[in-house]
Design a protein around this motif. Structure first.
Motif, PDB file in Angstrom:
ATOM      1  N   UNK A  24       0.915  -1.427   0.037  1.00  0.00           N
ATOM      2  CA  UNK A  24      -0.079  -0.082  -0.077  1.00  0.00           C
ATOM      3  C   UNK A  24       0.825   1.263  -0.017  1.00  0.00           C
ATOM      4  N   UNK A  25       2.065   0.996  -0.295  1.00  0.00           N
ATOM      5  CA  UNK A  25       3.262   2.235  -0.019  1.00  0.00           C
ATOM      6  C   UNK A  25       2.561   3.387  -1.073  1.00  0.00           C
ATOM      7  N   UNK A  26       2.381   4.494  -0.552  1.00  0.00           N
ATOM      8  CA  UNK A  26       2.098   5.747  -1.741  1.00  0.00           C
ATOM      9  C   UNK A  26       3.305   6.573  -1.962  1.00  0.00           C
ATOM     10  N   UNK A  27       4.179   6.749  -1.056  1.00  0.00           N
ATOM     11  CA  UNK A  27       5.509   7.783  -1.070  1.00  0.00           C
ATOM     12  C   UNK A  27       6.567   7.279  -0.595  1.00  0.00           C
ATOM     13  N   UNK A  28       7.725   7.670  -1.201  1.00  0.00           N
ATOM     14  CA  UNK A  28       9.051   7.144  -0.849  1.00  0.00           C
ATOM     15  C   UNK A  28       9.886   8.467  -0.732  1.00  0.00           C
ATOM     16  N   UNK A  29      10.224   8.959   0.524  1.00  0.00           N
ATOM     17  CA  UNK A  29      11.189   9.975   0.613  1.00  0.00           C
ATOM     18  C   UNK A  29      12.618   9.645   0.447  1.00  0.00           C
ATOM     19  N   UNK A  30      13.177  10.179  -0.465  1.00  0.00           N
ATOM     20  CA  UNK A  30      14.744   9.604  -0.613  1.00  0.00           C
ATOM     21  C   UNK A  30      15.677  10.985  -0.505  1.00  0.00           C
ATOM     22  N   UNK A  31      16.314  10.745   0.685  1.00  0.00           N
ATOM     23  CA  UNK A  31      17.378  11.821   1.209  1.00  0.00           C
ATOM     24  C   UNK A  31      18.713  11.364   0.704  1.00  0.00           C
ATOM     25  N   UNK A  32      19.077  12.480  -0.303  1.00  0.00           N
ATOM     26  CA  UNK A  32      20.442  12.336  -0.660  1.00  0.00           C
ATOM     27  C   UNK A  32      21.658  12.511   0.271  1.00  0.00           C
ATOM     28  N   UNK A  33      22.838  11.874   0.058  1.00  0.00           N
ATOM     29  CA  UNK A  33      23.974  12.140   1.099  1.00  0.00           C
ATOM     30  C   UNK A  33      24.451  13.507   0.808  1.00  0.00           C
ATOM     31  N   UNK A  34      25.126  14.290   1.852  1.00  0.00           N
ATOM     32  CA  UNK A  34      25.424  15.425   1.725  1.00  0.00           C
ATOM     33  C   UNK A  34      26.014  15.841   0.260  1.00  0.00           C
ATOM     34  N   UNK A  35      25.591  16.885  -0.315  1.00  0.00           N
ATOM     35  CA  UNK A  35      26.127  17.265  -1.750  1.00  0.00           C
ATOM     36  C   UNK A  35      26.463  18.748  -1.671  1.00  0.00           C
ATOM     37  N   UNK A  36      26.927  19.043  -2.819  1.00  0.00           N
ATOM     38  CA  UNK A  36      27.450  20.521  -2.914  1.00  0.00           C
ATOM     39  C   UNK A  36      26.143  21.059  -3.880  1.00  0.00           C
ATOM     40  N   UNK A  37      26.263  22.244  -4.241  1.00  0.00           N
ATOM     41  CA  UNK A  37      25.381  22.939  -4.925  1.00  0.00           C
ATOM     42  C   UNK A  37      24.991  22.425  -6.388  1.00  0.00           C
ATOM     43  N   UNK A  38      25.684  21.514  -6.846  1.00  0.00           N
ATOM     44  CA  UNK A  38      25.677  21.017  -8.347  1.00  0.00           C
ATOM     45  C   UNK A  38      24.820  19.966  -8.160  1.00  0.00           C
ATOM     46  N   UNK A  39      24.431  19.326  -7.148  1.00  0.00           N
ATOM     47  CA  UNK A  39      23.578  17.779  -7.043  1.00  0.00           C
ATOM     48  C   UNK A  39      22.157  18.035  -7.818  1.00  0.00           C
TER      49      UNK A  39
END
Length: 216
Positions: free
Chosen positions: A104-119
């Motif tokens: 029944x999953x509706x949403x997955x939040x995907x948190x990136x690793x620590x990026x710079x401003x070009x990610x």
């Protein structure tokens, strides 16, 4: 809302990416969104990316905001950009694993690793993505024209409470954000106190086309 798998298979959960520099507040944003999503009746899971640790995943699991089984960690082992842009295969495997375990999953939040401003996030991985910056990193960040800031579906400027303490000109930042993103949504928040969170959630629901139980 149901999204079809990019392979044309059965319906899949909406995938929302959360990127931004180290310390900008990405994990805090996840923690702030989870209760709102729960109240709105959205079945959610979380994937966190880190180089060689599952620290952020353990933090979310231990927060009590979500069933710990719904939180997975991806250790990228290298540049965090790769796992959300050039080769998102590890994150895609994690997404499909969650979808199999929670039908029944509706949403997955995907948190990136620590990026710079070009990610940036590839559309092969996410349907919508946010980029988080903070005032404590300097009020010149919006003028640097990082690709992540320019191309994100929603820009989140966090830690507005710290602006006077670090000498950041908040009015200048607002003007620079408007100049950098004249037709794209942005929101200024203090995720620690919750200031601006309602506006952020309203924008997220509207622009990511989330199907929520209550109107926002």
């Amino acid at each position: 809302m149901d999204h079809a798998h990019r392979t044309g298979g059965p319906a899949s959960a909406i995938r929302i990416g959360i990127g931004g520099p180290v310390g900008s507040g990405k994990t805090r944003l996840v923690e702030r969104l989870l209760p709102l999503l729960d109240d709105a009746g959205v079945e959610t899971a979380v994937i966190t990316n880190d180089l060689v640790t599952d620290e952020d995943a353990r933090r979310v699991r231990e927060s009590g905001l979500l069933d710990p089984d719904r939180v997975l960690a991806v250790e990228t082992g290298a540049c965090p950009h790769t796992a959300i842009r050039e080769d998102p295969s590890a994150n895609l495997v994690a997404v499909h694993s969650l979808e199999q375990r929670f039908p029944g999953l509706q949403l997955v939040l995907i948190e990136s690793g620590g990026d710079n401003l070009a990610a940036t996030f590839t559309s092969d991985l996410v349907d919508f993505w946010l980029f988080v910056i903070d005032t404590a990193a300097g009020d010149d960040i919006p003028r640097k024209n990082g690709i992540g800031l320019l191309q994100a579906d929603l820009l989140v400027v966090n830690k507005i409470d710290l602006a006077p303490l670090v000498g950041a000109d908040l009015d200048r930042m607002r003007a620079d954000v408007r100049a950098a993103r004249p037709s794209s949504p942005s929101v200024f928040v203090d995720l620690r106190s919750g200031t601006g969170l309602d506006e952020l959630f309203t924008l997220l629901v509207r622009h990511a086309q989330l199907d929520v139980r209550t109107s926002v």
